[in-house]
Design a protein around this motif. Structure first.
Motif, mmCIF file in Angstrom:
data_model
loop_
_atom_site.group_PDB
_atom_site.id
_atom_site.type_symbol
_atom_site.label_atom_id
_atom_site.label_comp_id
_atom_site.label_asym_id
_atom_site.label_seq_id
_atom_site.Cartn_x
_atom_site.Cartn_y
_atom_site.Cartn_z
ATOM 1 N N GLY A 13 -7.471 -10.783 -22.388
ATOM 2 C CA GLY A 13 -7.240 -9.498 -23.237
ATOM 3 C C GLY A 13 -6.638 -9.982 -24.527
ATOM 4 O O GLY A 13 -7.049 -9.551 -25.690
ATOM 5 N N LEU A 14 -5.691 -11.030 -24.331
ATOM 6 C CA LEU A 14 -5.067 -11.333 -25.524
ATOM 7 C C LEU A 14 -5.958 -12.123 -26.530
ATOM 8 O O LEU A 14 -6.147 -11.903 -27.826
ATOM 9 N N LEU A 15 -6.767 -13.005 -26.135
ATOM 10 C CA LEU A 15 -7.567 -13.775 -26.875
ATOM 11 C C LEU A 15 -8.755 -12.571 -27.638
ATOM 12 O O LEU A 15 -8.860 -13.006 -28.558
ATOM 13 N N VAL A 16 -9.201 -11.866 -26.789
ATOM 14 C CA VAL A 16 -10.156 -11.085 -27.280
ATOM 15 C C VAL A 16 -9.498 -10.070 -28.296
ATOM 16 O O VAL A 16 -10.225 -9.815 -29.439
ATOM 17 N N ARG A 17 -8.358 -9.692 -28.161
ATOM 18 C CA ARG A 17 -7.765 -8.971 -29.353
ATOM 19 C C ARG A 17 -7.226 -9.788 -30.610
ATOM 20 O O ARG A 17 -7.602 -9.426 -31.500
ATOM 21 N N ALA A 18 -7.031 -10.860 -30.281
ATOM 22 C CA ALA A 18 -6.635 -12.056 -31.347
ATOM 23 C C ALA A 18 -8.102 -12.266 -32.134
ATOM 24 O O ALA A 18 -8.147 -12.482 -33.396
ATOM 25 N N LEU A 75 -12.122 -21.307 -29.631
ATOM 26 C CA LEU A 75 -11.615 -21.843 -28.511
ATOM 27 C C LEU A 75 -11.931 -23.322 -28.395
ATOM 28 O O LEU A 75 -13.296 -23.738 -28.574
ATOM 29 N N ALA A 76 -10.858 -23.983 -27.958
ATOM 30 C CA ALA A 76 -11.302 -25.596 -27.761
ATOM 31 C C ALA A 76 -11.009 -26.047 -26.377
ATOM 32 O O ALA A 76 -9.914 -25.619 -25.872
ATOM 33 N N MET A 79 -17.106 -13.003 -17.189
ATOM 34 C CA MET A 79 -16.603 -11.554 -17.855
ATOM 35 C C MET A 79 -17.737 -11.538 -19.152
ATOM 36 O O MET A 79 -17.478 -10.514 -20.144
ATOM 37 N N ARG A 80 -18.544 -12.188 -19.494
ATOM 38 C CA ARG A 80 -19.668 -12.078 -20.561
ATOM 39 C C ARG A 80 -18.913 -12.172 -21.886
ATOM 40 O O ARG A 80 -19.358 -11.365 -22.873
ATOM 41 N N LEU A 81 -17.911 -13.332 -22.044
ATOM 42 C CA LEU A 81 -17.374 -13.408 -23.350
ATOM 43 C C LEU A 81 -17.475 -14.581 -23.902
ATOM 44 O O LEU A 81 -17.042 -14.979 -25.076
ATOM 45 N N ASP A 82 -18.293 -15.601 -23.194
ATOM 46 C CA ASP A 82 -18.811 -16.981 -24.018
ATOM 47 C C ASP A 82 -19.734 -16.802 -24.969
ATOM 48 O O ASP A 82 -19.647 -17.771 -25.627
ATOM 49 N N GLY A 83 -20.334 -15.544 -25.397
ATOM 50 C CA GLY A 83 -21.038 -15.413 -26.656
ATOM 51 C C GLY A 83 -20.091 -14.814 -27.741
ATOM 52 O O GLY A 83 -20.592 -14.638 -28.868
ATOM 53 N N THR A 84 -18.846 -14.374 -27.149
ATOM 54 C CA THR A 84 -18.057 -13.723 -28.148
ATOM 55 C C THR A 84 -17.381 -14.787 -28.969
ATOM 56 O O THR A 84 -17.195 -14.475 -30.159
ATOM 57 N N PHE A 85 -16.662 -15.752 -28.391
ATOM 58 C CA PHE A 85 -15.711 -16.844 -29.115
ATOM 59 C C PHE A 85 -16.433 -18.052 -29.632
ATOM 60 O O PHE A 85 -17.438 -18.474 -28.825
ATOM 61 N N VAL A 143 -22.950 -18.019 -31.707
ATOM 62 C CA VAL A 143 -23.932 -18.224 -31.146
ATOM 63 C C VAL A 143 -24.652 -19.789 -31.482
ATOM 64 O O VAL A 143 -24.694 -20.504 -30.432
ATOM 65 N N ALA A 144 -24.466 -20.213 -32.590
ATOM 66 C CA ALA A 144 -24.769 -21.530 -33.009
ATOM 67 C C ALA A 144 -23.794 -22.629 -32.444
ATOM 68 O O ALA A 144 -24.005 -23.524 -31.782
ATOM 69 N N SER A 145 -22.569 -21.880 -32.464
ATOM 70 C CA SER A 145 -21.297 -22.872 -31.664
ATOM 71 C C SER A 145 -21.699 -23.284 -30.447
ATOM 72 O O SER A 145 -21.507 -24.273 -29.860
ATOM 73 N N ASN A 146 -21.661 -22.190 -29.856
ATOM 74 C CA ASN A 146 -21.963 -22.149 -28.299
ATOM 75 C C ASN A 146 -23.338 -22.808 -27.711
ATOM 76 O O ASN A 146 -23.105 -23.620 -26.673
ATOM 77 N N ALA A 147 -24.285 -22.762 -28.508
ATOM 78 C CA ALA A 147 -25.410 -23.307 -28.408
ATOM 79 C C ALA A 147 -25.135 -25.021 -28.417
ATOM 80 O O ALA A 147 -25.847 -25.690 -27.619
ATOM 81 N N ALA A 148 -24.359 -25.532 -29.277
ATOM 82 C CA ALA A 148 -24.100 -26.566 -29.375
ATOM 83 C C ALA A 148 -23.291 -27.337 -28.121
ATOM 84 O O ALA A 148 -23.518 -28.552 -27.906
ATOM 85 N N THR A 149 -22.460 -26.446 -27.311
ATOM 86 C CA THR A 149 -21.735 -27.074 -26.378
ATOM 87 C C THR A 149 -22.806 -26.720 -24.907
ATOM 88 O O THR A 149 -22.261 -27.280 -23.892
#
Length: 205
Positions: free
Chosen positions: A135-140, A153-154, A167-173, A195-201
């Motif tokens: 919740g803290l990360l989503v709000r931030a 996130l790193a 929690m279907r948040l991997d596409g949020t950050f 989306v591009a960043s997550n696709a890279a990982t």
């Protein structure tokens, strides 16, 4: 040692003394995740079914099994440091981010917002995160977006990645394999596209 879920029941076996406990646990859809049972019973150890796991008594004993048990040591959550690099603030968290320790992360994220610029939350040393931490990360993240900057996130652990996916948040950050990769992409302006960043990982996760 591997914990095998049986319907809604799980059995934990201590790798040190062999003591065991069998109980009902609320689990994530990934059946390998047993952290809820580990936490509820006061044990220490891996958040996954593949150990090591230690009963409350053995959790207080010194670790003598070299590197094996070290992956199961989870300390209280905290902040290792806050670094200001040009227009990026790096917040390095550690331990377990949960209801008891969320205030430290909340304060660090508020400081990063006050400073301004992009934010990298370095999760290299974070073992476990619960709904409070999420919740803290989503709000931030939302606050950063409203300010026209990016929060990414790193180096999240396998467990943290599993929770984010569940929690279907991997596409949020925007999620990066390391702090350096996040900083490089922020400098290049690519992190504004999660989306591009997550696709890279994805191919490496």
């Amino acid at each position: 040692m591997t914990v095998v879920p049986d319907d809604h029941l799980m059995t934990l076996i201590c790798d040190t003394c062999g003591d065991s406990v069998r109980a009902t646990a609320c689990v994530l859809p990934d059946a390998e995740v047993v952290w809820t049972l580990v936490s509820e019973q006061g044990w220490s150890g891996s958040p996954f079914a593949t150990g090591p796991h230690r009963c409350p008594h053995c959790s207080l004993l010194p670790i003598s099994d070299g590197g094996n048990a070290s992956c199961g040591d989870h300390g209280p959550g905290g902040i290792l440091g806050i670094d200001h690099l040009d227009d990026v603030t790096v917040v390095a968290a550690t331990g377990d981010i949960d209801l008891d320790t969320g205030d430290t992360l909340r304060a660090a994220l508020r400081h990063a917002a006050d400073v301004g610029g992009h934010v990298v939350v370095d999760l290299t040393r974070v073992h476990v995160i619960d709904s409070t931490g999420l919740g803290l990360l989503v709000r931030a993240h939302r606050d950063a977006r409203d300010r026209g900057v990016t929060l990414c996130l790193a180096a999240p652990s396998r467990f943290v990645r599993t929770v984010l996916h569940t929690m279907r948040l991997d596409g949020t950050f925007p999620i990066f394999d390391s702090r350096d990769a996040a900083l490089a992409q922020l400098s290049a302006g690519v992190a504004n596209n999660p989306v591009a960043s997550n696709a890279a990982t994805a191919t490496r996760g």
